[in-house]
Write a protein that holds these residues in place. Structure first.
Motif, PDB file in Angstrom:
ATOM      1  N   ARG A  70       2.133 -12.225  -5.139  1.00 32.65           N
ATOM      2  CA  ARG A  70       1.452 -11.212  -4.095  1.00 32.65           C
ATOM      3  C   ARG A  70       1.669 -11.833  -2.754  1.00 32.65           C
ATOM      4  O   ARG A  70       1.465 -13.240  -2.849  1.00 32.65           O
ATOM      5  CB  ARG A  70       0.165 -10.695  -4.418  1.00 32.65           C
ATOM      6  N   GLN A 116       3.771  -6.984  11.414  1.00 34.26           N
ATOM      7  CA  GLN A 116       4.335  -5.881  10.683  1.00 34.26           C
ATOM      8  C   GLN A 116       5.744  -6.022  10.533  1.00 34.26           C
ATOM      9  O   GLN A 116       6.296  -5.645   9.502  1.00 34.26           O
ATOM     10  CB  GLN A 116       4.225  -4.700  11.865  1.00 34.26           C
ATOM     11  N   VAL A 118       5.846  -8.056   7.184  1.00 31.62           N
ATOM     12  CA  VAL A 118       5.545  -7.168   6.201  1.00 31.62           C
ATOM     13  C   VAL A 118       6.847  -6.224   5.783  1.00 31.62           C
ATOM     14  O   VAL A 118       7.041  -6.096   4.641  1.00 31.62           O
ATOM     15  CB  VAL A 118       4.248  -6.099   6.450  1.00 31.62           C
ATOM     16  N   ILE A 126       3.280  -6.823  -0.457  1.00 33.17           N
ATOM     17  CA  ILE A 126       2.669  -7.595   0.404  1.00 33.17           C
ATOM     18  C   ILE A 126       1.597  -6.501   1.280  1.00 33.17           C
ATOM     19  O   ILE A 126       1.895  -5.308   1.407  1.00 33.17           O
ATOM     20  CB  ILE A 126       3.710  -7.787   1.391  1.00 33.17           C
ATOM     21  N   VAL A 127       0.258  -7.141   1.405  1.00 28.17           N
ATOM     22  CA  VAL A 127      -0.603  -6.615   2.257  1.00 28.17           C
ATOM     23  C   VAL A 127      -0.541  -6.921   3.687  1.00 28.17           C
ATOM     24  O   VAL A 127      -0.795  -8.205   3.539  1.00 28.17           O
ATOM     25  CB  VAL A 127      -2.115  -6.708   1.503  1.00 28.17           C
ATOM     26  N   GLN A 128      -0.534  -6.121   4.613  1.00 26.41           N
ATOM     27  CA  GLN A 128      -0.976  -6.556   6.090  1.00 26.41           C
ATOM     28  C   GLN A 128      -2.230  -7.036   6.401  1.00 26.41           C
ATOM     29  O   GLN A 128      -3.033  -5.981   5.809  1.00 26.41           O
ATOM     30  CB  GLN A 128      -0.327  -5.250   7.054  1.00 26.41           C
ATOM     31  N   GLY A 129      -2.481  -8.058   6.620  1.00 24.54           N
ATOM     32  CA  GLY A 129      -3.936  -8.549   6.492  1.00 24.54           C
ATOM     33  C   GLY A 129      -4.109  -9.898   7.355  1.00 24.54           C
ATOM     34  O   GLY A 129      -2.931 -10.442   7.700  1.00 24.54           O
ATOM     35  N   ASP A 181      -9.359 -11.270   5.749  1.00 15.93           N
ATOM     36  CA  ASP A 181      -9.193 -10.377   4.547  1.00 15.93           C
ATOM     37  C   ASP A 181      -8.958 -11.055   3.168  1.00 15.93           C
ATOM     38  O   ASP A 181      -8.752 -10.158   2.187  1.00 15.93           O
ATOM     39  CB  ASP A 181      -7.678  -9.671   4.770  1.00 15.93           C
ATOM     40  N   ASP A 213     -11.434  -9.804   0.344  1.00 15.19           N
ATOM     41  CA  ASP A 213     -11.047  -8.578  -0.452  1.00 15.19           C
ATOM     42  C   ASP A 213     -10.640  -8.983  -1.958  1.00 15.19           C
ATOM     43  O   ASP A 213     -10.798  -8.197  -2.584  1.00 15.19           O
ATOM     44  CB  ASP A 213      -9.811  -7.877   0.262  1.00 15.19           C
ATOM     45  N   TYR A 214     -10.256 -10.252  -2.012  1.00 14.81           N
ATOM     46  CA  TYR A 214      -9.671 -10.385  -3.360  1.00 14.81           C
ATOM     47  C   TYR A 214     -10.818 -11.089  -4.169  1.00 14.81           C
ATOM     48  O   TYR A 214     -11.657 -11.852  -3.810  1.00 14.81           O
ATOM     49  CB  TYR A 214      -8.816 -11.559  -3.182  1.00 14.81           C
ATOM     50  N   LYS A 274      -7.424   1.050   4.271  1.00 22.83           N
ATOM     51  CA  LYS A 274      -7.796  -0.634   3.860  1.00 22.83           C
ATOM     52  C   LYS A 274      -8.876  -0.419   2.604  1.00 22.83           C
ATOM     53  O   LYS A 274      -8.849  -1.281   1.912  1.00 22.83           O
ATOM     54  CB  LYS A 274      -8.171  -1.387   5.206  1.00 22.83           C
ATOM     55  N   ARG A 307      -8.148  -2.420  -0.632  1.00 21.31           N
ATOM     56  CA  ARG A 307      -9.035  -3.181  -1.286  1.00 21.31           C
ATOM     57  C   ARG A 307      -9.405  -2.974  -2.726  1.00 21.31           C
ATOM     58  O   ARG A 307      -9.363  -3.605  -3.579  1.00 21.31           O
ATOM     59  CB  ARG A 307     -10.154  -3.098  -0.175  1.00 21.31           C
ATOM     60  N   ILE A 361      -6.183  -3.945  -4.848  1.00 24.77           N
ATOM     61  CA  ILE A 361      -6.389  -5.227  -5.026  1.00 24.77           C
ATOM     62  C   ILE A 361      -7.293  -5.779  -5.921  1.00 24.77           C
ATOM     63  O   ILE A 361      -7.140  -6.471  -7.062  1.00 24.77           O
ATOM     64  CB  ILE A 361      -6.562  -5.875  -3.710  1.00 24.77           C
ATOM     65  N   VAL A 379       0.478  -3.657  -4.990  1.00 24.43           N
ATOM     66  CA  VAL A 379       0.386  -2.994  -3.708  1.00 24.43           C
ATOM     67  C   VAL A 379       0.861  -3.494  -2.617  1.00 24.43           C
ATOM     68  O   VAL A 379       0.702  -4.648  -2.236  1.00 24.43           O
ATOM     69  CB  VAL A 379      -1.249  -2.546  -3.658  1.00 24.43           C
ATOM     70  N   SER A 380       1.667  -2.827  -1.755  1.00 29.02           N
ATOM     71  CA  SER A 380       1.903  -3.161  -0.202  1.00 29.02           C
ATOM     72  C   SER A 380       1.158  -2.339   0.644  1.00 29.02           C
ATOM     73  O   SER A 380       0.715  -1.236   0.409  1.00 29.02           O
ATOM     74  CB  SER A 380       3.592  -3.200  -0.196  1.00 29.02           C
ATOM     75  N   PHE A 381       0.937  -2.862   1.733  1.00 28.66           N
ATOM     76  CA  PHE A 381       0.152  -2.215   2.830  1.00 28.66           C
ATOM     77  C   PHE A 381       0.727  -2.649   4.230  1.00 28.66           C
ATOM     78  O   PHE A 381       0.863  -3.504   4.542  1.00 28.66           O
ATOM     79  CB  PHE A 381      -1.248  -2.324   2.863  1.00 28.66           C
ATOM     80  N   VAL A 382       0.983  -1.545   5.086  1.00 23.83           N
ATOM     81  CA  VAL A 382       1.330  -2.007   6.556  1.00 23.83           C
ATOM     82  C   VAL A 382       0.681  -0.903   7.543  1.00 23.83           C
ATOM     83  O   VAL A 382       0.670   0.442   7.236  1.00 23.83           O
ATOM     84  CB  VAL A 382       2.871  -1.847   6.786  1.00 23.83           C
ATOM     85  N   GLU A 383       0.204  -1.259   8.446  1.00 24.00           N
ATOM     86  CA  GLU A 383      -0.449  -0.276   9.443  1.00 24.00           C
ATOM     87  C   GLU A 383       0.600  -0.283  10.618  1.00 24.00           C
ATOM     88  O   GLU A 383       0.873  -1.178  11.192  1.00 24.00           O
ATOM     89  CB  GLU A 383      -1.639  -0.732   9.984  1.00 24.00           C
TER      90      GLU A 383
END
Lengths: 211, 354
Positions: A53, A59, A62, A72-75, A80, A83-84, B301, B305, B308, B314-318
């Motif tokens: 992960r 951006q 990502v 992939i999480v944008q963070g 961040d 969060d884990y 988010k 979260r 996760i 999971v993938s995330f983009v803003e």
């Protein structure tokens, strides 16, 4: 310009990528913090069959990771990681990112909270070429691959090999493996706490765990 | 309880031999099953034509795309304007209150009917995204991947408030007749138009409104100091309102907004959002937009979260954009790139080749 070394996040991280990959057990669960375009994660997935992960700030990074099929999480490494869950990963990897974080100490603590072990690589600011550049030119050292001027560099927290080992000691972090690489990309067989190591290491890679 | 229900749906593309290439597109509050084909009442292109079609992100040469009108909608799936067989009159307010989970249950029936063991992906924005989250939570084995866009795991107090303004506008219209306007040959057009106008503002952003209209005047060189549509933005909103009432049923608007208000995935799982996704095998791609204040990034988010924490893939983009909540319906290149990349990679692991 300094040749053949990397003070900022390099485009080509083949050497430390290989060293990191050697530290990771096959089939493990890995979080790559600041995974950029996913080169390292892809490499670990294909060569080590890890469950990988990633976290990436940009951006563009990502998007390029997601297109490779990476999760992939944008963070932001600074904020961040909280969060884990605790020890949810076998390894939390911070490759060439520590110097770009706002709170490196906090990030280090978080890495060893979310990972059973952490792998950290960074450029050594006490490398002799940096010292030479600063001494002779009286200017902040710049790299050949990413020639950021001091006022626009994202790398706001450069540290030296010695700085890092002192911080680990302070945080109760154990250095399980320490590898340093010289300017020609070869591994140097020096005592990690020696002045010689701090002088000749261009890159450092550490496998870390709680004491 | 309702027994027999009618559902309207469209499909685009061809289902492959092992039924593994089907994508469910979930529409938003005022959308319908015409995702990529001409809407019969307005004559306009499908609401997600930018996304669905040959060579597009949801490539109909590759995927079998299904879009059904939601339960309680007014474009063919049973809703309050349909005849209640028990009374011979339109249901009106006798239509049962529905939830997002009910909508998803009916879509699962459609999935069985189409003999699709698991969707390759379930995709949707806004209320469509709520359905995506509900799908992934309720039927994890039946959706290989999930793409919730510009959405949230619960409807916020602010959003419930905006919906209530809309509903009160409808119900305050004398033509609404306690919901029995169809029997009276009436239609609460004014109320529904106001509801749409208020809602439409929430789909945009201040900068998008400024970019589009600024303080420009409508068909005049000087202010006239009256209550006509002096400003272009007023004229635009009136147009949005008037056009909406020609294609949407007022009671349906009440029911569907209510369904969104009730949505709270965490509270369905003992207050824990991660519990809603525990052990999920589904791959997620969560997308939000920087200028969306209706479903802000913080809401996405929260979902990320929780995913996760549930150790989900999971993938995330803003996506950076000034287009507001509506960005998911528009040609937003970064969104198309992200989702296109995610689908291509997911197709590979699903063994879909073309």
């Amino acid at each position: 310009m300094i040749k053949n070394t990397t003070l900022t996040r390099p485009q080509d991280i083949r050497v430390d990528l290989q060293l990191i990959a050697e530290m990771v057990e096959p089939g493990s669960r890995v979080l790559d913090v600041g995974c950029a375009d996913g080169t390292l994660l892809s490499h670990l997935i294909s060569t080590k069959d890890v469950d990988g992960r990633g976290i990436e700030l940009s951006q563009a990074g990502v998007n390029s990771c997601v297109a490779k099929g990476l999760s992939i999480v944008q963070g932001d490494a600074d904020t961040d990681l909280t969060d884990y869950p605790n020890k949810g990963f076998d390894y939390a990897i911070l490759s060439q990112t520590l110097q770009a974080t706002h709170r490196p100490k906090l990030v280090m603590e978080q890495l060893l909270r979310v990972g059973k072990k952490a792998v950290v690589s960074f450029p050594n600011f006490a490398f002799w070429r940096c010292r030479w550049y600063l001494a002779v030119n009286g200017r902040m050292p710049m790299t050949s691959s990413l020639d950021y001027a001091w006022h626009e560099t994202p790398n706001i927290h450069f540290c030296t090999l010695r700085d890092f080992t002192v911080l680990c000691d302070e945080l109760g972090i154990k250095l399980e493996k320490s590898i340093i690489v010289g300017s020609d990309g070869r591994v140097l067989d020096y005592d990690i706490n020696s002045r010689r190591a701090n002088f000749f290491a261009a890159q450092c890679v550490f496998l870390l765990s709680d004491k | 309880m309702m027994s027999d229900i009618t559902m309207a749906y469209n499909t685009y593309g061809t289902l492959n031999a092992d039924h593994s290439n089907a994508v469910l597109v979930c529409h938003a509050l005022t959308g319908d099953q015409h995702a990529a084909s001409r809407q019969p009442l307005t004559g306009k292109d499908g609401w997600w034509s930018v996304m669905i079609g040959p060579g597009k992100v949801l490539d109909t040469d590759k995927y079998f795309v299904v879009c059904s009108n939601i339960l309680g909608g007014c474009m063919g799936t049973v809703g309050p304007k349909d005849i209640n067989p028990e009374t011979g009159e339109a249901y009106g307010l006798d239509f049962p209150i529905i939830t997002i989970a009910d909508m998803v249950r009916t879509q699962a029936l459609l999935q069985d009917y189409l003999e699709i063991p698991s969707w390759f992906s379930v995709v949707g924005g806004s209320m469509g995204g709520m359905q995506v989250l509900q799908w992934a939570s309720a039927y994890p084995e039946r959706c290989f991947s999930a793409i919730p866009i510009a959405t949230a795991a619960k409807h916020s107090a602010q959003n419930i408030a905006f919906h209530e303004v809309g509903r009160q506008a409808v119900m305050a219209d004398p033509e609404w007749h306690g919901g029995k306007y169809l029997e009276q040959g009436k239609n609460p057009r004014a109320g529904l138009a106001v509801a749409r106008m208020a809602a439409h503002v929430t789909y945009l952003s201040e900068s998008a409104l400024h970019r589009k209209f600024g303080r420009n005047l409508q068909d005049r060189d000087d202010l006239t100091y009256g209550f006509d549509a002096e400003f272009q933005v007023e004229s635009y909103l009136r147009y949005q309102g008037i056009n909406f009432v020609d294609r949407f049923d007022a009671n349906s608007y009440l029911y569907v907004t209510r369904a969104m208000d009730y949505f709270d995935l965490a509270s369905d799982h003992g207050g824990s959002l991660p519990a809603a996704f525990e052990g999920t095998p589904t791959r997620f791609c969560v997308v939000s937009f920087s200028s969306d204040w209706l479903f802000p990034t913080t809401e996405s988010k929260d979902v990320v979260r929780a995913l996760i924490a549930a150790a989900a893939n999971v993938s995330f983009v803003e996506i950076e954009t000034d287009k507001g909540h509506d960005a998911f319906l528009l040609d937003t290149p970064e969104m198309l790139q992200t989702i296109g990349g995610f689908l291509a990679a997911t197709a590979k692991s699903r063994g879909l080749t073309q």
